[in-house]
Design a protein around this motif. Structure first.
Motif, PDB file in Angstrom:
ATOM      1  N   VAL A  19     -73.632  42.776  10.100  1.00 29.26           N
ATOM      2  CA  VAL A  19     -72.880  43.474   9.060  1.00 29.26           C
ATOM      3  C   VAL A  19     -71.729  44.155   9.793  1.00 29.26           C
ATOM      4  O   VAL A  19     -71.950  45.045  10.617  1.00 29.26           O
ATOM      5  N   ILE A  20     -70.530  43.678   9.531  1.00 37.42           N
ATOM      6  CA  ILE A  20     -69.359  44.134  10.280  1.00 37.42           C
ATOM      7  C   ILE A  20     -68.270  44.579   9.318  1.00 37.42           C
ATOM      8  O   ILE A  20     -67.974  43.902   8.336  1.00 37.42           O
ATOM      9  N   ARG A  21     -67.668  45.711   9.630  1.00 29.14           N
ATOM     10  CA  ARG A  21     -66.484  46.219   8.918  1.00 29.14           C
ATOM     11  C   ARG A  21     -65.312  46.094   9.881  1.00 29.14           C
ATOM     12  O   ARG A  21     -65.451  46.381  11.070  1.00 29.14           O
ATOM     13  N   THR A  22     -64.177  45.635   9.392  1.00 29.78           N
ATOM     14  CA  THR A  22     -62.992  45.495  10.249  1.00 29.78           C
ATOM     15  C   THR A  22     -61.821  46.259   9.655  1.00 29.78           C
ATOM     16  O   THR A  22     -61.736  46.444   8.438  1.00 29.78           O
ATOM     17  N   TYR A  23     -60.929  46.687  10.538  1.00 29.28           N
ATOM     18  CA  TYR A  23     -59.672  47.297  10.091  1.00 29.28           C
ATOM     19  C   TYR A  23     -58.660  47.204  11.222  1.00 29.28           C
ATOM     20  O   TYR A  23     -59.018  47.032  12.383  1.00 29.28           O
ATOM     21  N   THR A  24     -57.404  47.265  10.857  1.00 26.76           N
ATOM     22  CA  THR A  24     -56.328  47.218  11.844  1.00 26.76           C
ATOM     23  C   THR A  24     -55.636  48.568  11.898  1.00 26.76           C
ATOM     24  O   THR A  24     -55.643  49.330  10.924  1.00 26.76           O
ATOM     25  N   GLU A  25     -55.043  48.839  13.045  1.00 27.10           N
ATOM     26  CA  GLU A  25     -54.297  50.080  13.221  1.00 27.10           C
ATOM     27  C   GLU A  25     -53.064  49.764  14.053  1.00 27.10           C
ATOM     28  O   GLU A  25     -53.159  49.158  15.122  1.00 27.10           O
ATOM     29  N   ALA A  26     -51.904  50.160  13.541  1.00 32.73           N
ATOM     30  CA  ALA A  26     -50.677  49.993  14.310  1.00 32.73           C
ATOM     31  C   ALA A  26     -50.685  51.024  15.431  1.00 32.73           C
ATOM     32  O   ALA A  26     -51.053  52.175  15.229  1.00 32.73           O
ATOM     33  N   ILE A  27     -50.309  50.586  16.621  1.00 34.16           N
ATOM     34  CA  ILE A  27     -50.226  51.496  17.752  1.00 34.16           C
ATOM     35  C   ILE A  27     -48.770  51.913  17.881  1.00 34.16           C
ATOM     36  O   ILE A  27     -47.939  51.174  18.397  1.00 34.16           O
ATOM     37  N   GLY A  28     -48.460  53.096  17.372  1.00 33.06           N
ATOM     38  CA  GLY A  28     -47.087  53.582  17.431  1.00 33.06           C
ATOM     39  C   GLY A  28     -46.136  52.663  16.706  1.00 33.06           C
ATOM     40  O   GLY A  28     -46.478  52.003  15.728  1.00 33.06           O
ATOM     41  N   GLY A  29     -44.938  52.606  17.212  1.00 34.87           N
ATOM     42  CA  GLY A  29     -43.903  51.753  16.642  1.00 34.87           C
ATOM     43  C   GLY A  29     -43.213  50.996  17.753  1.00 34.87           C
ATOM     44  O   GLY A  29     -43.737  50.885  18.864  1.00 34.87           O
ATOM     45  N   SER A  30     -42.041  50.489  17.472  1.00 33.84           N
ATOM     46  CA  SER A  30     -41.267  49.736  18.455  1.00 33.84           C
ATOM     47  C   SER A  30     -39.797  50.083  18.315  1.00 33.84           C
ATOM     48  O   SER A  30     -39.356  50.561  17.277  1.00 33.84           O
ATOM     49  N   ILE A  31     -39.055  49.808  19.387  1.00 39.78           N
ATOM     50  CA  ILE A  31     -37.602  50.007  19.399  1.00 39.78           C
ATOM     51  C   ILE A  31     -36.974  48.696  19.853  1.00 39.78           C
ATOM     52  O   ILE A  31     -37.401  48.108  20.843  1.00 39.78           O
ATOM     53  N   LYS A  32     -35.955  48.253  19.121  1.00 38.71           N
ATOM     54  CA  LYS A  32     -35.232  47.054  19.548  1.00 38.71           C
ATOM     55  C   LYS A  32     -33.739  47.314  19.406  1.00 38.71           C
ATOM     56  O   LYS A  32     -33.303  48.208  18.668  1.00 38.71           O
ATOM     57  N   GLY A  33     -32.954  46.511  20.106  1.00 41.04           N
ATOM     58  CA  GLY A  33     -31.511  46.626  19.999  1.00 41.04           C
ATOM     59  C   GLY A  33     -30.822  45.709  20.992  1.00 41.04           C
ATOM     60  O   GLY A  33     -31.456  44.878  21.641  1.00 41.04           O
ATOM     61  N   TYR A  34     -29.508  45.891  21.092  1.00 44.24           N
ATOM     62  CA  TYR A  34     -28.680  45.106  21.999  1.00 44.24           C
ATOM     63  C   TYR A  34     -27.769  46.053  22.767  1.00 44.24           C
ATOM     64  O   TYR A  34     -27.323  47.065  22.227  1.00 44.24           O
ATOM     65  N   VAL A  35     -27.495  45.697  24.022  1.00 43.25           N
ATOM     66  CA  VAL A  35     -26.515  46.441  24.813  1.00 43.25           C
ATOM     67  C   VAL A  35     -25.586  45.417  25.473  1.00 43.25           C
ATOM     68  O   VAL A  35     -26.023  44.420  26.022  1.00 43.25           O
ATOM     69  N   LEU A  36     -24.313  45.691  25.349  1.00 45.11           N
ATOM     70  CA  LEU A  36     -23.266  44.797  25.858  1.00 45.11           C
ATOM     71  C   LEU A  36     -22.264  45.621  26.678  1.00 45.11           C
ATOM     72  O   LEU A  36     -22.211  46.830  26.531  1.00 45.11           O
ATOM     73  N   PRO A  37     -21.448  45.005  27.470  1.00 41.89           N
ATOM     74  CA  PRO A  37     -21.440  43.599  27.872  1.00 41.89           C
ATOM     75  C   PRO A  37     -22.451  43.357  28.992  1.00 41.89           C
ATOM     76  O   PRO A  37     -22.837  44.284  29.704  1.00 41.89           O
ATOM     77  N   SER A  38     -22.823  42.115  29.173  1.00 40.81           N
ATOM     78  CA  SER A  38     -23.797  41.786  30.221  1.00 40.81           C
ATOM     79  C   SER A  38     -23.224  42.014  31.613  1.00 40.81           C
ATOM     80  O   SER A  38     -23.969  42.257  32.561  1.00 40.81           O
ATOM     81  N   THR A  39     -21.885  41.989  31.721  1.00 36.52           N
ATOM     82  CA  THR A  39     -21.247  42.227  33.023  1.00 36.52           C
ATOM     83  C   THR A  39     -21.485  43.648  33.529  1.00 36.52           C
ATOM     84  O   THR A  39     -21.346  43.909  34.719  1.00 36.52           O
ATOM     85  N   SER A  40     -21.894  44.569  32.648  1.00 39.65           N
ATOM     86  CA  SER A  40     -22.179  45.945  33.072  1.00 39.65           C
ATOM     87  C   SER A  40     -23.548  46.043  33.746  1.00 39.65           C
ATOM     88  O   SER A  40     -23.892  47.076  34.297  1.00 39.65           O
ATOM     89  N   LYS A  41     -24.333  44.951  33.695  1.00 38.57           N
ATOM     90  CA  LYS A  41     -25.698  44.916  34.253  1.00 38.57           C
ATOM     91  C   LYS A  41     -26.513  46.110  33.739  1.00 38.57           C
ATOM     92  O   LYS A  41     -26.985  46.940  34.503  1.00 38.57           O
ATOM     93  N   PRO A  42     -26.691  46.188  32.411  1.00 36.49           N
ATOM     94  CA  PRO A  42     -27.308  47.383  31.832  1.00 36.49           C
ATOM     95  C   PRO A  42     -28.827  47.453  32.003  1.00 36.49           C
ATOM     96  O   PRO A  42     -29.510  46.429  32.082  1.00 36.49           O
ATOM     97  N   GLN A  43     -29.294  48.681  32.058  1.00 38.02           N
ATOM     98  CA  GLN A  43     -30.711  49.004  31.952  1.00 38.02           C
ATOM     99  C   GLN A  43     -30.833  49.936  30.756  1.00 38.02           C
ATOM    100  O   GLN A  43     -29.918  50.710  30.475  1.00 38.02           O
TER     101      GLN A  43
END
Length: 193
Positions: free
Chosen positions: A102-126
């Protein structure tokens, strides 16, 4: 990542847990999963160990319902809550016991996420994400500038865009992360000094 082994399920109560597996799933609706058990299952009753038979769980696996919608870019935990008191049954007068989970299941999101873009690639960004003493680093894709931080705590984060090419200026701004949400920080273009 799978962690096969023999687990004493009574060790996992009152908030104690363990990781059985980790994998990447596609975004969308998740309705069911199967957990395949090994054949070394037992129960201890009054100090005596009894073998548990679970034929379907050892062949096709235990099927349990989840019915969750997974968002792309979010890290989730899937909890399997096993009810030991209702899952072990006596097989009549045979002195044997069966495992009928007899099993009960559930999901939980772990925090959130951040996405994006950084340009130009010639700047060698971190890209550095900072929240209090928690510091994360992303190295953007060299062709597109895309970066991603997954499984981050909810709250305010400072994003520092650092150019390894010293002819470009660093820049910083804040982003708010909510649990279960991918925060889009947009596109940042680093400027020449």
């Amino acid at each position: 990542m799978l962690r096969p082994g023999i687990y004493n399920l009574l060790n996992f109560k009152n908030g104690m847990d363990t990781i059985l597996a980790a994998t990447t799933l596609p975004a969308g609706k998740l309705s069911q999963m199967r957990l395949v058990l090994g054949d070394n299952n037992s129960v201890v009753i009054n100090g005596q160990s009894y073998h548990l038979t679970t034929p379907s769980a050892q062949q096709s696996g235990l099927k349990f319902n989840i019915h969750a919608t997974l968002t792309a870019g979010i890290v989730y935990r899937l909890w399997i809550d096993f009810d030991a008191s209702r899952s072990i049954v006596s097989a009549g007068n045979s002195g044997k016991y069966l495992l009928k989970p007899v099993i009960r299941t559930y999901t939980e999101a772990i925090g959130g996420s951040i996405k994006g873009y950084v340009l130009p690639s010639t700047s060698k960004p971190q890209v550095w994400a900072v929240q209090g003493t928690d510091t994360l680093l992303a190295l953007p894709d060299s062709a597109t500038g895309y970066y991603f931080f997954g499984g981050v705590n909810a709250g305010n984060w400072d994003l520092l865009f650092h150019a390894q090419d010293s002819t470009y200026k660093d820049t910083t701004f804040a982003v708010t992360v909510n649990t279960g949400v991918v925060s889009d920080a947009g596109t940042v273009t680093l400027q020449k000094k």
